[in-house]
Design a protein around this motif. Structure first.
Motif, PDB file in Angstrom:
ATOM      1  N   GLY A 164      -8.580 -23.347  31.077  1.00  0.00           N
ATOM      2  CA  GLY A 164      -8.103 -22.125  31.130  1.00  0.00           C
ATOM      3  C   GLY A 164      -7.030 -21.833  30.130  1.00  0.00           C
ATOM      4  O   GLY A 164      -6.357 -20.854  29.995  1.00  0.00           O
ATOM      5  N   LEU A 165      -7.266 -22.560  29.075  1.00  0.00           N
ATOM      6  CA  LEU A 165      -6.352 -22.759  27.948  1.00  0.00           C
ATOM      7  C   LEU A 165      -6.861 -22.713  26.770  1.00  0.00           C
ATOM      8  O   LEU A 165      -6.505 -21.989  25.659  1.00  0.00           O
ATOM      9  CB  LEU A 165      -5.197 -24.102  28.093  1.00  0.00           C
ATOM     10  CG  LEU A 165      -4.394 -24.155  29.251  1.00  0.00           C
ATOM     11  CD1 LEU A 165      -4.053 -25.311  29.220  1.00  0.00           C
ATOM     12  CD2 LEU A 165      -3.527 -22.980  29.471  1.00  0.00           C
ATOM     13  N   ILE A 166      -8.204 -23.287  26.333  1.00  0.00           N
ATOM     14  CA  ILE A 166      -8.533 -23.556  25.029  1.00  0.00           C
ATOM     15  C   ILE A 166      -9.711 -22.507  24.920  1.00  0.00           C
ATOM     16  O   ILE A 166     -10.917 -22.600  25.383  1.00  0.00           O
ATOM     17  CB  ILE A 166      -9.396 -24.937  24.855  1.00  0.00           C
ATOM     18  CG1 ILE A 166      -8.230 -26.120  25.168  1.00  0.00           C
ATOM     19  CG2 ILE A 166      -9.963 -24.916  23.484  1.00  0.00           C
ATOM     20  CD1 ILE A 166      -6.986 -26.008  23.924  1.00  0.00           C
ATOM     21  N   GLN A 168      -6.577 -30.266  24.163  1.00  0.00           N
ATOM     22  CA  GLN A 168      -5.295 -29.572  24.619  1.00  0.00           C
ATOM     23  C   GLN A 168      -4.172 -30.287  24.105  1.00  0.00           C
ATOM     24  O   GLN A 168      -3.146 -29.661  23.903  1.00  0.00           O
ATOM     25  CB  GLN A 168      -5.288 -29.319  26.378  1.00  0.00           C
ATOM     26  CG  GLN A 168      -3.998 -28.677  26.805  1.00  0.00           C
ATOM     27  CD  GLN A 168      -3.960 -28.561  28.176  1.00  0.00           C
ATOM     28  OE1 GLN A 168      -5.023 -28.622  28.775  1.00  0.00           O
ATOM     29  NE2 GLN A 168      -2.840 -28.683  28.790  1.00  0.00           N
ATOM     30  N   PHE A 169      -3.931 -31.516  24.331  1.00  0.00           N
ATOM     31  CA  PHE A 169      -3.048 -32.643  23.689  1.00  0.00           C
ATOM     32  C   PHE A 169      -2.617 -32.164  22.295  1.00  0.00           C
ATOM     33  O   PHE A 169      -1.776 -32.048  21.691  1.00  0.00           O
ATOM     34  CB  PHE A 169      -3.153 -33.899  24.293  1.00  0.00           C
ATOM     35  CG  PHE A 169      -2.203 -34.756  23.600  1.00  0.00           C
ATOM     36  CD1 PHE A 169      -0.955 -34.814  24.152  1.00  0.00           C
ATOM     37  CD2 PHE A 169      -2.316 -35.473  22.507  1.00  0.00           C
ATOM     38  CE1 PHE A 169       0.039 -35.848  23.447  1.00  0.00           C
ATOM     39  CE2 PHE A 169      -1.454 -36.520  21.866  1.00  0.00           C
ATOM     40  CZ  PHE A 169      -0.283 -36.568  22.584  1.00  0.00           C
ATOM     41  N   TYR A 185      -3.964 -29.743  20.381  1.00  0.00           N
ATOM     42  CA  TYR A 185      -3.353 -28.398  19.985  1.00  0.00           C
ATOM     43  C   TYR A 185      -1.816 -28.101  20.131  1.00  0.00           C
ATOM     44  O   TYR A 185      -1.236 -27.632  19.135  1.00  0.00           O
ATOM     45  CB  TYR A 185      -4.080 -27.517  20.577  1.00  0.00           C
ATOM     46  CG  TYR A 185      -3.710 -26.019  20.359  1.00  0.00           C
ATOM     47  CD1 TYR A 185      -4.318 -25.399  19.275  1.00  0.00           C
ATOM     48  CD2 TYR A 185      -2.523 -25.357  21.058  1.00  0.00           C
ATOM     49  CE1 TYR A 185      -3.891 -24.205  18.920  1.00  0.00           C
ATOM     50  CE2 TYR A 185      -2.255 -24.100  20.777  1.00  0.00           C
ATOM     51  CZ  TYR A 185      -2.941 -23.424  19.506  1.00  0.00           C
ATOM     52  OH  TYR A 185      -2.553 -22.229  19.047  1.00  0.00           O
ATOM     53  N   THR A 186      -1.355 -28.802  21.021  1.00  0.00           N
ATOM     54  CA  THR A 186      -0.002 -28.746  21.498  1.00  0.00           C
ATOM     55  C   THR A 186       0.825 -29.691  20.081  1.00  0.00           C
ATOM     56  O   THR A 186       1.874 -28.992  20.005  1.00  0.00           O
ATOM     57  CB  THR A 186       0.446 -29.624  22.834  1.00  0.00           C
ATOM     58  OG1 THR A 186      -0.086 -28.826  23.766  1.00  0.00           O
ATOM     59  CG2 THR A 186       1.909 -29.350  23.036  1.00  0.00           C
ATOM     60  N   GLN A 187       0.234 -30.734  19.845  1.00  0.00           N
ATOM     61  CA  GLN A 187       0.849 -31.370  18.888  1.00  0.00           C
ATOM     62  C   GLN A 187       0.866 -30.755  17.572  1.00  0.00           C
ATOM     63  O   GLN A 187       2.008 -30.716  16.724  1.00  0.00           O
ATOM     64  CB  GLN A 187       0.361 -32.875  18.578  1.00  0.00           C
ATOM     65  CG  GLN A 187       0.504 -33.865  19.925  1.00  0.00           C
ATOM     66  CD  GLN A 187       1.931 -34.047  20.547  1.00  0.00           C
ATOM     67  OE1 GLN A 187       2.491 -34.417  19.542  1.00  0.00           O
ATOM     68  NE2 GLN A 187       2.133 -33.908  21.457  1.00  0.00           N
ATOM     69  N   PHE A 188      -0.214 -30.147  16.993  1.00  0.00           N
ATOM     70  CA  PHE A 188      -0.313 -29.472  16.024  1.00  0.00           C
ATOM     71  C   PHE A 188       0.282 -28.123  15.694  1.00  0.00           C
ATOM     72  O   PHE A 188       0.745 -27.811  14.683  1.00  0.00           O
ATOM     73  CB  PHE A 188      -1.894 -29.288  15.406  1.00  0.00           C
ATOM     74  CG  PHE A 188      -2.286 -30.916  14.827  1.00  0.00           C
ATOM     75  CD1 PHE A 188      -2.313 -30.771  13.527  1.00  0.00           C
ATOM     76  CD2 PHE A 188      -2.875 -31.787  15.259  1.00  0.00           C
ATOM     77  CE1 PHE A 188      -2.647 -32.037  12.759  1.00  0.00           C
ATOM     78  CE2 PHE A 188      -3.083 -33.028  14.794  1.00  0.00           C
ATOM     79  CZ  PHE A 188      -3.071 -32.894  13.400  1.00  0.00           C
TER      80      PHE A 188
END
Length: 497
Positions: free
Chosen positions: A293-295, A334-335, A337-340
């Motif tokens: 639901g996010l990427i 997802q992880f 993307y959050t970090q970058f």
């Protein structure tokens, strides 16, 4: 031709006058730096010292409002021949600055210098730190490409909202975020250190800072390393929004070739065309139903198109993409993307735009941006539209743009240019243009290398040339014509895993 040369001489005289006017007529006292322990653990563990320096918000009004620059210093090793001060020019693309003093431990011959890192104005931990909309790089954003009628409208609204938020966040700071402001800050740091000359080490977009500083303060530079240089004739709309697209797309396809060559590890196909089909299918799938639901397509594009920049990312991103294709599990993506793209990155993005949007004018009409993006997308369908929207806030930026400084190569400093042949961000044309300008320069090219940025590296060929220069100022012998003066072989491809 004589008329052109005469005009250039007039401009050169004006630039020198502009660069030295503050020093000649200055009556205000030089600020000092108090060095102490670093709260940043990485710097502290390396034995660095940290401090701050007050600089004018507006260098044309030196007694007015002040900013606080955060600095770090890594002193030279007593066992090495002292070479003076080396300031690492801040790189707005990477947000680099504060910890750049650590380069002194990573480069051959670097331990002879006192290395100075600067968190450039607007970037934490300097104060104030610019932030506009921390949620701008949210999940499940519209597709970059205009595949649906609403995509363009949605992105125009998002871009306008971001630019407006930046104008509201710190309206006093925005007009004073140009490269010329950063160059003036560097000269204040030099003066506060009590040295007449400094050497400069610059990478990526930071090379433009070095180019401008050496133009405005030609006698203040001892040595200068420009790693992956920006062409000063192309800032910034041309360099960032047009020149990079085809080169980055080429490198993206080279990543596909590498995946195909490592099919035993990733099982995505044995040819570039097969990988392309997988990529196209996954983009279509997340466009219809965002993973987790996010990427969606924007997020997947942002992640995978990190690969044209840095070959070191290939094994990690190749593995994550393959796992997603085979299992449908987007947790790792997802992880990452959050970090970058989310944690603390708004400060870097806002400060980057504040500099590049005001260094030089961008087209004011959206039709020009759209036409150029459409043309670029015919050669770079995976890169062009994302690149376009990344830079698009410059079209409606709330601070007025200036005319760029003419970089004429007036400095008497020696200059070492380092260039990866297939760099997608800073193509070789930029380094070659500077080689032509700087009479005391030499260019080293690493053939077949893709990564943006030559150093730090384990390559003995590069390190031999760089070590000689940093240790003694010795450049490779200059060759006739427009050619590299030294060449190194391509580094090995990353190991799949």
């Amino acid at each position: 031709m004589r008329r052109v040369l005469s005009a250039a001489a007039v401009v050169a005289a004006a630039v020198i006058t502009m660069g030295n006017a503050a020093a000649v007529g200055a009556t205000y006292p030089t600020e000092t730096i108090t060095w102490g322990a670093c709260s940043d653990q990485t710097l502290a563990n390396a034995g660095a010292q940290c401090g701050t320096l007050q600089v004018p918000l507006d260098h044309a009004n030196p007694t007015g409002t002040k900013l606080t620059l955060a600095l770090s210093r890594l002193a030279h090793k007593a066992s090495s021949a002292y070479q003076g001060v080396m300031i690492a020019a801040p790189d707005p693309l990477a947000g680099a600055g504060y910890e750049s003093s650590l380069l002194g431990q990573q480069l051959p011959g670097g331990d002879g210098y006192d290395w100075i890192g600067i968190a450039r104005r607007g970037l934490a931990p300097s104060v104030p730190a610019l932030s506009c909309d921390p949620g701008y790089n949210s999940f499940n954003r519209p597709n970059y490409a205009p595949t649906a009628p609403t995509n363009e409208v949605d992105w125009l609204n998002r871009v306008q909202g971001y630019a407006t938020a930046c104008g509201q966040a710190n309206p006093d700071l925005l007009p004073h975020m140009k490269t010329t402001d950063v160059a003036a800050d560097i000269d204040d740091v030099r003066a506060a250190l009590g040295v007449v000359q400094t050497s400069l080490y610059a990478q990526s977009y930071g090379t433009y800072v070095g180019e401008v500083y050496a133009t405005l303060h030609p006698l203040a530079v001892k040595r200068m390393v420009l790693d992956s240089a920006i062409n000063p004739d192309r800032v910034w709309y041309n360099a960032a929004n047009l020149d990079q697209n085809a080169n980055l797309e080429r490198n993206f396809h080279l990543f596909f070739d590498w995946l195909a060559g490592n099919d035993a590890t990733y099982h995505l196909g044995t040819t570039r065309d097969a990988i392309q089909q997988v990529w196209t299918a996954q983009l279509a799938a997340v466009t219809a139903h965002p993973a987790n639901g996010l990427i969606g397509p924007a997020e997947l594009t942002d992640l995978l198109t990190l690969t044209p920049y840095y070959q070191a990312f290939w094994p990690t991103l190749g593995g994550m993409f393959a796992n997603f294709v085979h299992t449908g599990d987007a947790s790792a993506l997802q992880f990452l993307y959050t970090q970058f793209y989310q944690r603390g990155t708004d400060n870097v993005y806002a400060a980057l735009l504040a500099e590049t949007c005001t260094d030089a004018p961008s087209p004011a009409d959206w039709s020009t941006w759209r036409t150029n993006a459409q043309a670029a997308a015919t050669q770079a369908p995976d890169i062009a539209w994302g690149n376009n929207w990344f830079n698009a806030p410059c079209r409606v930026w709330p601070a007025k743009a200036a005319n760029p400084v003419p970089v004429l190569g007036l400095t008497s400093a020696s200059v070492l240019l380092l260039q990866n042949e297939l760099d997608g961000v800073a193509p070789p044309s930029g380094s070659m243009a500077l080689r032509q300008r700087y009479s005391h320069s030499a260019l080293l090219t690493v053939h077949g290398a893709i990564t943006h940025g030559v150093t730090p590296t384990a390559d003995t060929c590069v390190n031999s040339v760089l070590g000689n220069y940093l240790s003694s100022g010795t450049l490779p012998a200059r060759k006739a014509g427009n050619a590299s003066d030294a060449e190194c072989a391509a580094p090995p491809a990353p190991v799949a895993g």
